[in-house]
Design a protein around this motif. Sequence first.
Motif, mmCIF file in Angstrom:
data_model
loop_
_atom_site.group_PDB
_atom_site.id
_atom_site.type_symbol
_atom_site.label_atom_id
_atom_site.label_comp_id
_atom_site.label_asym_id
_atom_site.label_seq_id
_atom_site.Cartn_x
_atom_site.Cartn_y
_atom_site.Cartn_z
ATOM 1 N N VAL A 1 43.353 -1.971 -15.409
ATOM 2 C CA VAL A 1 42.047 -1.382 -15.710
ATOM 3 C C VAL A 1 41.181 -1.346 -14.451
ATOM 4 N N SER A 2 41.226 -2.415 -13.651
ATOM 5 C CA SER A 2 40.458 -2.431 -12.395
ATOM 6 C C SER A 2 40.930 -1.336 -11.451
ATOM 7 N N ALA A 3 42.234 -1.145 -11.366
ATOM 8 C CA ALA A 3 42.785 -0.092 -10.504
ATOM 9 C C ALA A 3 42.376 1.291 -10.999
ATOM 10 N N LEU A 4 42.360 1.477 -12.318
ATOM 11 C CA LEU A 4 41.944 2.769 -12.864
ATOM 12 C C LEU A 4 40.481 3.051 -12.545
ATOM 13 N N THR B 1 48.403 8.146 -13.847
ATOM 14 C CA THR B 1 47.775 6.832 -13.663
ATOM 15 C C THR B 1 47.185 6.329 -14.972
ATOM 16 N N ALA B 2 46.511 7.205 -15.702
ATOM 17 C CA ALA B 2 45.935 6.808 -16.993
ATOM 18 C C ALA B 2 47.032 6.382 -17.973
ATOM 19 N N ALA B 3 48.172 7.068 -17.954
ATOM 20 C CA ALA B 3 49.285 6.691 -18.828
ATOM 21 C C ALA B 3 49.831 5.320 -18.447
ATOM 22 N N ALA B 4 49.884 5.026 -17.148
ATOM 23 C CA ALA B 4 50.351 3.704 -16.708
ATOM 24 C C ALA B 4 49.397 2.606 -17.169
ATOM 25 N N VAL B 5 48.101 2.877 -17.117
ATOM 26 C CA VAL B 5 47.128 1.886 -17.596
ATOM 27 C C VAL B 5 47.236 1.729 -19.105
#
Length: 192
Positions: free
Chosen positions: A109-112, A83-87
């Motif tokens: 960023v909101s989703a993270l 997930t962090a890589a996708a952000v």
Amino acid sequence: MPPARTGSRAWEGFALFAESLLTGVWVTAASLPLVTCPAALAAGARHLGRHLAHEQGGWREFAADFRSAARGGWVVGLAGWVTAAAVWFDVQVVRAGLPGGPLVGAVGVSALIAAVVALLRAAALWRPGSSWRSLLAQAGRRTVLDPAGSFLIVGGLAVVVCSAWFSAPLAVPVLGAVVAAAVAVEERHRHR
């Protein structure tokens, strides 16, 4: 049977603060393999829960909880890094100036942030034998349905970020305060 309470309320508050800082150090050390972060957060939350209940608990109990939480928690940690890589990719899209980039970046960023809050809430709910999948589902619902509690955790995360920005080593013990905030938010939710 828990031991009798001694000392003033101020002293108990200071003891909890000190225990939170120590928990931050333990959580950071246990998170060094990166994919073990959820298990470390869960063990830290259990440790602080024992402290609040005036039960015996120390490094050995933390380590036992960490081992138990790591059995399924490493998959959650791996998913967190994906997930962090996708952000990170979203942020690169924003920087490249592609059409719609700012919207994609803001959503990412909101989703993270929401995912981190849900992870902290799930860690605060974790007990030995719990399923991470069901904990994350429950924590995700609480993240949305209890915005006040979620914003309290976001505030704690902001303190960690500011501490790291000011002096990176400060973020280590302050991480325990975020775990304490997640425990308090879940305790508040339980008593509603």
